[in-house]
Enzyme design. Structure first.
Site, PDB file in Angstrom:
ATOM      1  CB  SER A  75      34.895  42.597  36.605  1.00 33.79           C
ATOM      2  OG  SER A  75      35.223  42.924  35.276  1.00 33.79           O
ATOM      3  CG  ASP A 131      42.637  42.337  35.399  1.00 37.57           C
ATOM      4  OD1 ASP A 131      42.152  41.993  34.304  1.00 37.57           O
ATOM      5  OD2 ASP A 131      42.031  42.244  36.480  1.00 37.57           O
ATOM      6  CG  HIS A 179      39.376  39.698  35.324  1.00 38.33           C
ATOM      7  ND1 HIS A 179      39.517  41.048  35.552  1.00 38.33           N
ATOM      8  CD2 HIS A 179      38.039  39.473  35.228  1.00 38.33           C
ATOM      9  CE1 HIS A 179      38.329  41.617  35.591  1.00 38.33           C
ATOM     10  NE2 HIS A 179      37.414  40.677  35.399  1.00 38.33           N
TER      11      HIS A 179
END
Length: 473
Positions: free
Chosen positions: A204, A411, A440
């Site tokens: 991320s 996602d 995710h």
């Protein structure tokens, strides 16, 4: 690739942010060895503390501390180096991450690398930014700010002004010196470990941080895996605005799952019926001032989209609300808050036009009702007391072919379009592994065999795929 939608006339009002490549600032050629000791709080790792410049461009100036952890390679005979880890957030502490990775990664990986965790500057045990936030200010629906049920953002504006002032009062000297300097901290970690190069796994926000590192230090980057990739062209506000369309697509996947189990959950027999149930329950809760307003329900549902494993818990939450119960929200204290703002407000300029935010919130509520205006709401960044010391990092293709991107197709937090943009920025340095699933996070947690084998083979043997890879569910 998803297209970003804006109300007519809004785009022209956005504040443009210049894009430059910050100065790399070479790490020292020598460094005192790391002194390892037992970790705090009974953490079953080795820990150490490094002293680093607050601003690497002024190496003789004030310093801060960065906390580092280590889990040695399980098989010393097969050890090939260190794998530096970052869990994302932005601003999630990473000191315990080696244990999390070791619990889920293939043995081939943990045999080959010392797993190195660290709390990035401003986070956890690394000279933390706290802004003296009160428990009320740590409300998750304020940290990731939802507007009022009718879309009004007046309360969000007041909150943002207040906490921005607090952050400037308590941490004004550190606020402009985050992501690019965090990448330079990583290079000092490499030096202190006595390594010529480091490999890296970042998730991320950690994907952007890793891309910054390998852009600044391509010759010191060994094998780089960027997972659940943030769009480098949307740092940071435009990236949050993807939280309109991306959760909508992922919600449809959850709705199909729930509709297929209508006999068990009774929350709708079709995708449309499930969506109507969600919107109806949120509207009912909007009428309750406490203890679980509609925005907390929306936040809990959004977090529930991050993993298929969370679907059952989310469905049971909906059932409880339908029965008139008042279950807790998405959690009390999240690992965000002041350190999050230090990163996303300190890296790039944000528009301070309150009317612009209000218009975009109303548009988002119509186009993307699942998140009800969250993506475009105002943040403390609009009133941030410190201008970025360096402008947004331009990710470039200036090194060897040594970057693997792993990305779910659906996602809800970092959409696939961001990975495509990062792949384009890195050019022939990189390959993109797309996994036909939602959620995710890909490697190594989801267990998709195709993605796991591809990433592990790259990290352990150095085999970068000859072309981008498509992985079935």
């Amino acid at each position: 690739m998803r297209r970003r939608h804006l109300a007519a006339g809004v785009l022209a009002s956005l504040i443009a942010t210049a894009i430059v490549v910050p100065l790399a600032v070479a790490a020292p050629s020598t460094s005192d060895p790391i002194t390892w000791h037992a970790c705090p709080d009974g953490l079953a790792l080795e820990c150490a503390t490094l002293t680093v410049p607050r601003d690497h461009r002024a190496p003789d100036g004030p310093t801060i501390e960065v906390a580092v952890s280590r889990l040695k390679a399980a098989d010393p005979a097969r050890r090939r180096g260190v794998l530096l880890l970052n869990p994302g957030g932005p601003s999630v502490p990473g000191l315990d991450l080696p244990l999390t990775i070791a619990a889920t990664a293939p043995r081939e990986l943990t045999d080959s690398y010392d797993l190195i965790g660290f709390d990035p500057r401003g986070v956890g045990r690394s000279t933390p930014v706290h802004c003296q936030l009160t428990p009320e200010q740590l409300d998750p629906t304020k940290l990731f700010p939802y507007p009022a049920p009718d879309g009004d953002i007046a309360a969000s504006v007041a909150y943002s002004r207040q906490v921005a002032e607090q952050c400037g009062r308590h941490h004004g000297d550190l606020l402009p010196h985050i992501t690019a300097n965090t990448a330079r901290d990583m290079d000092l970690i490499r030096t202190a470990l006595g390594e010529q190069k480091i490999s890296y796994l970042g998730v991320s926000y950690g994907s952007y941080l890793g891309a910054v590192y390998t852009t600044l230090f391509p010759e010191r980057s060994d094998r780089i895996v960027l997972d659940s990739v943030f769009d480098p062209n949307k740092i940071w506000r435009e990236g949050w605005r993807d939280w309109g369309p991306a959760p909508e697509e992922r919600f449809d996947e959850f709705a199909d799952w729930l509709a297929g189990r209508h006999a068990e959950y009774g929350l709708g027999a079709t995708r449309r019926a499930v969506r109507d149930t969600y919107l109806g329950l949120a509207a009912q809760l909007d009428a309750r001032p406490v203890p679980m307003p509609g925005n907390s329900f929306r936040a809990a549902t959004r977090y529930g989209l991050y993993s298929d494993r969370a679907f059952d818990g989310t469905a049971k939450l909906w059932q409880a609300v339908k029965r008139g119960e008042t279950p807790p929200g998405p959690g009390g204290k999240l690992p965000f808050g002041a350190p999050l703002w230090a990163i996303v407000c300190g890296d790039a300029g944000w528009p301070d036009n309150v009317a612009l935010h209000q218009v975009q919130v109303h548009v988002d509520r119509l186009r993307h009702p699942i998140t009800n205006g969250l993506p475009s709401n105002i943040w403390p960044c609009a009133f941030w007391p410190a201008k970025p010391a360096e402008l947004v990092m331009k990710i470039t293709d200036n090194g060897p072919s040594n970057v693997l991107l792993t990305q779910n197709l659906r996602d809800p937090a970092t959409p696939h379009s961001g990975a495509v943009a990062m792949r384009a920025a890195l050019g022939e340095r990189a390959r993109l592994v797309t996994v036909d699933q939602g959620g995710h996070g890909v490697y190594p947690h989801t267990g998709n065999a195709c993605a796991t084998v591809t990433a592990t083979t790259f990290l352990v043997r150095g085999d970068l795929p000859k072309r981008d890879v498509w992985c079935p569910r």
